[in-house]
Each structure stands twice: as structure tokens, then as C-alpha cells.
Design a protein around this motif. Sequence first.
Motif, PDB file in Angstrom:
ATOM      1  N   HIS A 101     -14.607  35.917  40.986  1.00  0.00           N
ATOM      2  CA  HIS A 101     -13.535  35.748  41.968  1.00  0.00           C
ATOM      3  C   HIS A 101     -13.450  34.284  42.382  1.00  0.00           C
ATOM      4  O   HIS A 101     -14.286  33.462  41.994  1.00  0.00           O
ATOM      5  N   ASN A 102     -12.451  33.964  43.189  1.00  0.00           N
ATOM      6  CA  ASN A 102     -12.311  32.588  43.654  1.00  0.00           C
ATOM      7  C   ASN A 102     -12.199  32.538  45.173  1.00  0.00           C
ATOM      8  O   ASN A 102     -12.068  33.557  45.849  1.00  0.00           O
ATOM      9  N   GLN A 124     -10.903  25.683  36.986  1.00  0.00           N
ATOM     10  CA  GLN A 124      -9.624  25.913  36.317  1.00  0.00           C
ATOM     11  C   GLN A 124      -9.113  24.608  35.713  1.00  0.00           C
ATOM     12  O   GLN A 124      -9.238  23.533  36.315  1.00  0.00           O
ATOM     13  N   CYS A 125      -8.540  24.675  34.516  1.00  0.00           N
ATOM     14  CA  CYS A 125      -8.090  23.470  33.812  1.00  0.00           C
ATOM     15  C   CYS A 125      -6.714  22.993  34.267  1.00  0.00           C
ATOM     16  O   CYS A 125      -6.310  21.887  33.924  1.00  0.00           O
ATOM     17  N   ASP A 126      -5.976  23.812  35.003  1.00  0.00           N
ATOM     18  CA  ASP A 126      -4.666  23.392  35.517  1.00  0.00           C
ATOM     19  C   ASP A 126      -4.554  23.840  36.970  1.00  0.00           C
ATOM     20  O   ASP A 126      -5.477  24.419  37.535  1.00  0.00           O
ATOM     21  N   ASP A 127      -3.414  23.537  37.588  1.00  0.00           N
ATOM     22  CA  ASP A 127      -3.216  23.838  39.012  1.00  0.00           C
ATOM     23  C   ASP A 127      -2.352  25.058  39.250  1.00  0.00           C
ATOM     24  O   ASP A 127      -1.916  25.314  40.375  1.00  0.00           O
ATOM     25  N   LEU A 140     -16.760  26.263  32.071  1.00  0.00           N
ATOM     26  CA  LEU A 140     -17.987  26.716  32.724  1.00  0.00           C
ATOM     27  C   LEU A 140     -18.733  25.483  33.216  1.00  0.00           C
ATOM     28  O   LEU A 140     -19.128  24.626  32.425  1.00  0.00           O
ATOM     29  N   VAL A 141     -18.889  25.361  34.535  1.00  0.00           N
ATOM     30  CA  VAL A 141     -19.510  24.154  35.093  1.00  0.00           C
ATOM     31  C   VAL A 141     -20.925  24.400  35.593  1.00  0.00           C
ATOM     32  O   VAL A 141     -21.673  23.455  35.821  1.00  0.00           O
ATOM     33  N   ASP A 142     -21.302  25.664  35.761  1.00  0.00           N
ATOM     34  CA  ASP A 142     -22.652  25.957  36.232  1.00  0.00           C
ATOM     35  C   ASP A 142     -23.048  27.359  35.815  1.00  0.00           C
ATOM     36  O   ASP A 142     -22.248  28.288  35.881  1.00  0.00           O
ATOM     37  N   ASP A 143     -24.259  27.507  35.349  1.00  0.00           N
ATOM     38  CA  ASP A 143     -24.807  28.815  34.976  1.00  0.00           C
ATOM     39  C   ASP A 143     -26.307  28.707  35.190  1.00  0.00           C
ATOM     40  O   ASP A 143     -27.021  28.155  34.365  1.00  0.00           O
ATOM     41  N   ILE A 164     -14.129  29.212  40.888  1.00  0.00           N
ATOM     42  CA  ILE A 164     -14.168  30.577  40.360  1.00  0.00           C
ATOM     43  C   ILE A 164     -15.613  30.881  39.998  1.00  0.00           C
ATOM     44  O   ILE A 164     -16.254  30.120  39.272  1.00  0.00           O
ATOM     45  N   HIS A 165     -16.151  31.994  40.498  1.00  0.00           N
ATOM     46  CA  HIS A 165     -17.593  32.194  40.338  1.00  0.00           C
ATOM     47  C   HIS A 165     -17.968  33.671  40.403  1.00  0.00           C
ATOM     48  O   HIS A 165     -17.196  34.507  40.874  1.00  0.00           O
ATOM     49  N   SER A 166     -19.166  33.952  39.927  1.00  0.00           N
ATOM     50  CA  SER A 166     -19.762  35.285  40.079  1.00  0.00           C
ATOM     51  C   SER A 166     -21.209  35.116  40.490  1.00  0.00           C
ATOM     52  O   SER A 166     -21.856  34.109  40.164  1.00  0.00           O
ATOM     53  N   ILE A 167     -21.717  36.109  41.212  1.00  0.00           N
ATOM     54  CA  ILE A 167     -23.104  36.086  41.695  1.00  0.00           C
ATOM     55  C   ILE A 167     -23.715  37.448  41.405  1.00  0.00           C
ATOM     56  O   ILE A 167     -23.109  38.482  41.695  1.00  0.00           O
ATOM     57  N   SER A 168     -24.898  37.447  40.846  1.00  0.00           N
ATOM     58  CA  SER A 168     -25.567  38.716  40.536  1.00  0.00           C
ATOM     59  C   SER A 168     -27.042  38.638  40.882  1.00  0.00           C
ATOM     60  O   SER A 168     -27.646  37.559  40.864  1.00  0.00           O
ATOM     61  N   SER A 169     -27.614  39.787  41.199  1.00  0.00           N
ATOM     62  CA  SER A 169     -29.060  39.880  41.417  1.00  0.00           C
ATOM     63  C   SER A 169     -29.724  40.222  40.088  1.00  0.00           C
ATOM     64  O   SER A 169     -29.079  40.663  39.144  1.00  0.00           O
ATOM     65  N   THR A 170     -31.030  40.012  39.999  1.00  0.00           N
ATOM     66  CA  THR A 170     -31.751  40.348  38.777  1.00  0.00           C
ATOM     67  C   THR A 170     -32.085  41.839  38.767  1.00  0.00           C
ATOM     68  O   THR A 170     -31.967  42.528  39.790  1.00  0.00           O
ATOM     69  N   GLU A 171     -32.523  42.333  37.607  1.00  0.00           N
ATOM     70  CA  GLU A 171     -32.862  43.749  37.480  1.00  0.00           C
ATOM     71  C   GLU A 171     -34.115  44.120  38.255  1.00  0.00           C
ATOM     72  O   GLU A 171     -34.340  45.293  38.560  1.00  0.00           O
ATOM     73  N   ASP A 172     -34.959  43.137  38.559  1.00  0.00           N
ATOM     74  CA  ASP A 172     -36.224  43.446  39.230  1.00  0.00           C
ATOM     75  C   ASP A 172     -36.300  42.917  40.649  1.00  0.00           C
ATOM     76  O   ASP A 172     -37.346  42.966  41.280  1.00  0.00           O
TER      77      ASP A 172
END
Length: 235
Positions: A101-102, A124-127, A140-143, A164-172
Motif C-alpha cells: 500500500h502507499n 513510483q517512476c512517474d507522478d 524496489l528501493v529497500d528490501d 509504496i511498501h509492505s510490512i510482514s512478520s516472520t514465521e517464528d
Amino acid sequence: MFFRYVAGMSTKLRRFIVTLNEILKPKLNESIALSGDELVAVKHDMKMLTCEDLGICESKLSDAMGDSSRTDISYLKVFENAPTFDLGVFALKKGCKMPIHNHLGMYGVVKVLFGSGRIQSYSQCDDMLPTIGKLLDVNLVDDRVVSVNDGSNIVHLEPHCGNIHSISSTEDSPLVFMDLLTPPYDHVTYTISYFDLISCDPHSSKCKLKVVPEPAEFTCGHLEYSVVAKNDLSE
């Protein structure tokens, strides 16, 4: 309940809010644009905050986040100071992912308070404004993996970089993080856009995202502080 607000805001949290006001209040009549030095100052003070400063019972987090009656993602409002900033806490169960999401036009700073996870962000590459069904060219600027236990525990996004980004927790491990947004949502005209990852070039940072409706399975529970006095911390 692992969110317990100790009567009387902690000194570090109070100082952080004062710092934010000092930086952001003079910008209210213009588009908020933070300088590099201002971002460094905000991230430095935010990095110093802990679960204890935010009234979070760290010893109860693992059990509470494993409770099957809880939603996968929960949100707690810590402090709201419209129209300058919102400060809150998100809690993600193990193996949980926020959809891509953004936060169009906003700065965001994330500070890990507990556990570990992964943050991916795209520019995003354009406006052009995202509209449902549109394909966007992005970089992709960060992972990165973020964890409370190392120097990766704070990251930020800007209006035109990594927004624009996503956030996730680990499986453990569950993931609990503090979230600062400036300027905050106006709750009237502002909308978040959601995206599906269509492709990524394995030899570069170039990716394609598709703008999609808010995923039907995405829900976020809302939590409230349980207010206690300083001399009543035996629970």
C-alpha cells in the motif's frame, strides 16, 4: 491486555512529541517537507523509545499475540496531533503480511519495538495517481529484515521515495512496531491505494505493480489503552 498506559506520559515520549511539534508546526501552512537533518533528528529520538515508554507490557506480548481470538493485525493510537502527525503502534501475528500500500504525500517512520519482520518499499517512476487496474512501473528501493535486536530497527519512507511498501512478520516471531505519519490522514478525502506485485526484474530494481481494490481479507483490529496508575503495575 499488553497495552497499559501508565498514568502520566513517559518523559522520553513527551520529549519526542515536543520535538515533532517544534519541527512540524512551522510547516502547517505549506506542504510538509522535511530536511535531511530533520529526518535524522526525528529518527534519533524515535529510536530511543521502548515498549516501556509506550505503556506496552513486553513480557505478555508473545502470549497475547498468539491468542486465536485476536485479529492478525491490530492498531493502537498512541497520540494524535492533527493536522501535524499521528503516532500509533501496529501488532502483527506470526507469519502475517500487510498488503502492499502507499501513504501518498506523507512521510512515515517505523520503529520496531518487538520481534522481527521484513519491509519492502518501492518508488513510483512517474507522478500519475494510482487508479484501480492501472499497471505502475516502480523501483524496489529497500528490501530488508528488521529486528528489535539490531541496528535495522528503524526505517522511513518519503512522499516520493519508498512510499509504496509492505510490512510482514516472520514465521517464528510476531512483529510490533511504532508508526509515525506526517501529515496524518484527514479521514475525509484521503484514500490509501493497494497493489499486487506483478513482476520484478531479477537483474535490476525494476518492478511492475497493479493497483487493486483493498483486499477483502485485510482487517485491522483497534486496541485501547488500559489506564493504570504508576503504583498499580502488579498485573
